[in-house]
Design a protein around this motif. Structure first.
Motif, PDB file in Angstrom:
ATOM      1  N   ALA A   1     -33.397   4.617  23.949  1.00 29.57           N
ATOM      2  CA  ALA A   1     -32.984   3.242  23.658  1.00 29.57           C
ATOM      3  C   ALA A   1     -34.169   2.325  23.383  1.00 29.57           C
ATOM      4  O   ALA A   1     -34.096   1.457  22.509  1.00 29.57           O
ATOM      5  N   SER A   2     -35.271   2.515  24.096  1.00 28.48           N
ATOM      6  CA  SER A   2     -36.407   1.611  23.899  1.00 28.48           C
ATOM      7  C   SER A   2     -37.006   1.736  22.503  1.00 28.48           C
ATOM      8  O   SER A   2     -37.687   0.821  22.033  1.00 28.48           O
ATOM      9  N   LEU A   3     -36.746   2.851  21.818  1.00 28.80           N
ATOM     10  CA  LEU A   3     -37.311   3.024  20.477  1.00 28.80           C
ATOM     11  C   LEU A   3     -36.586   2.180  19.434  1.00 28.80           C
ATOM     12  O   LEU A   3     -37.064   2.038  18.313  1.00 28.80           O
ATOM     13  N   ALA A   4     -35.431   1.634  19.828  1.00 34.41           N
ATOM     14  CA  ALA A   4     -34.781   0.661  18.942  1.00 34.41           C
ATOM     15  C   ALA A   4     -35.619  -0.600  18.823  1.00 34.41           C
ATOM     16  O   ALA A   4     -35.423  -1.408  17.908  1.00 34.41           O
TER      17      ALA A   4
ATOM     18  N   GLN B   1     -35.473   0.744  43.353  1.00 29.21           N
ATOM     19  CA  GLN B   1     -34.288   0.790  42.502  1.00 29.21           C
ATOM     20  C   GLN B   1     -34.574   1.691  41.309  1.00 29.21           C
ATOM     21  O   GLN B   1     -35.718   1.799  40.859  1.00 29.21           O
ATOM     22  N   ARG B   2     -33.506   2.308  40.785  1.00 27.62           N
ATOM     23  CA  ARG B   2     -33.635   3.138  39.587  1.00 27.62           C
ATOM     24  C   ARG B   2     -32.613   2.678  38.549  1.00 27.62           C
ATOM     25  O   ARG B   2     -31.497   2.276  38.906  1.00 27.62           O
ATOM     26  N   ALA B   3     -33.003   2.751  37.297  1.00 28.85           N
ATOM     27  CA  ALA B   3     -32.103   2.407  36.198  1.00 28.85           C
ATOM     28  C   ALA B   3     -32.462   3.265  35.002  1.00 28.85           C
ATOM     29  O   ALA B   3     -33.647   3.480  34.722  1.00 28.85           O
ATOM     30  N   VAL B   4     -31.470   3.753  34.293  1.00 28.04           N
ATOM     31  CA  VAL B   4     -31.717   4.711  33.206  1.00 28.04           C
ATOM     32  C   VAL B   4     -32.412   4.044  32.031  1.00 28.04           C
ATOM     33  O   VAL B   4     -33.354   4.596  31.458  1.00 28.04           O
ATOM     34  N   GLU B   5     -31.966   2.859  31.648  1.00 30.68           N
ATOM     35  CA  GLU B   5     -32.494   2.199  30.453  1.00 30.68           C
ATOM     36  C   GLU B   5     -33.502   1.122  30.822  1.00 30.68           C
ATOM     37  O   GLU B   5     -33.361   0.442  31.848  1.00 30.68           O
TER      38      GLU B   5
END
Length: 302
Positions: free
Chosen positions: A104-107, A227-231
């Motif tokens: 997603a970050s490559l967007a 905390q963890r988050a996928v995106e």
């Protein structure tokens, strides 16, 4: 139902004669003499079992059987022509389907420009774009459910897959705007030692996760992950709420959140690698075309 054994040349001759309604004109259009044209039509009529044309001196007209067959013959020839054109386009790589996975970050970085350039070169290609993190992309390439991956920190030791660096970029500290370190232009990684961290889970991108934790280890501490988050967008949102800080690729600065500060880190020599991934010897010509579009992009983005 018995499948009719009708040569396409006979259908083509029938359609041309139906257009011209003149044997001489139709033969000239087909580039053959009139007798072979008459033979083609006779053979087709034998297959149908009924005359297709009324033949009168100086005049040719369609019979009811001919009028019934004409739209079917046109459709068959048109579909064949379309099919051949489509097959040639796919075979040459001008069309076909290309399934692309992307982090997603490559967007925020390479994806928009790459896809825009590719679509300009191959407007008939059908692109199936799927958002997924790096580790699932590798699995999807092996499972042949995607053809191309755009990911961070490709794994080493892959024999079936090829990787080409698109760019590299430094890391930045992601801080709540109210954090004391947000007033500094550059943050030393060691200054984050006592802060809770918000990071993506390791299993979605092991190499990137290890590079970030390696930055902390080199600065003398093990990050305490609260905390963890996928995106990365979610990581930044959690940082904004004050749940912790993070270290992220510099392109994450393009995520606009009013209460998040992005600061350069020191030392700033560690960079994260963005790569395109593909199966070696993939027969889909669109894969080669996309790799050509990527070209020799300099791996020095920021």
């Amino acid at each position: 139902m018995e499948r009719p054994d009708i040569p396409l040349a006979q259908l083509h001759a029938f359609v041309v004669l139906a257009d011209e309604l003149h044997f001489g004109h139709a033969a000239a259009r087909l580039g053959i003499a009139q007798p072979p044209l008459s033979q083609q039509i006779r053979r087709l009529e034998d297959k149908v079992g009924h005359p297709l044309f009324h033949r009168e001196p100086g005049r040719v007209t369609l019979t009811p059987a001919g009028r019934e067959l004409l739209p079917v013959a046109r459709r068959v020839l048109g579909e064949l022509s379309d099919g051949l054109a489509a097959a040639r386009a796919v075979g040459s790589g001008r069309a076909g389907r290309l399934r692309i996975g992307f982090s997603a970050s490559l967007a925020l970085t390479v994806l928009p420009g790459l896809l825009r350039t590719f679509r300009e070169r191959f407007p008939d290609a059908d692109l199936d774009i799927r958002e997924m993190t790096s580790a699932p992309q590798i699995a999807a390439l092996h499972d042949r459910t995607i053809d191309i991956g755009l990911l961070r920190e490709p794994p080493s030791g892959e024999q079936e897959l090829g990787f080409r660096t698109v760019l590299t970029e430094p890391f930045v500290a992601v801080l709540p705007a109210s954090h004391p370190l947000a007033s500094q232009r550059t943050v030393r990684v060691a200054q984050l030692a006592d802060a809770p961290f918000v990071l993506p889970p390791r299993d979605v991108g092991p190499q990137l996760h290890d590079r970030i934790t390696g930055l902390c280890t080199a600065a003398g501490f093990t990050p305490r992950i609260a905390q963890r988050a996928v995106e990365w967008q979610t990581v930044c949102a959690l940082v904004e709420t004050g749940l912790g800080v993070s270290l992220a690729p510099a392109s994450i600065r393009r995520i606009r959140l009013g209460n998040v500060a992005f600061r350069r880190v020191a030392p700033g020599t560690t960079r994260t690698r963005v790569a395109v991934a593909w199966r070696r010897n993939d027969p889909n010509p669109l894969v080669d075309h996309l790799l050509t579009t990527v070209g020799n992009a300099a791996p020095d983005g920021s």
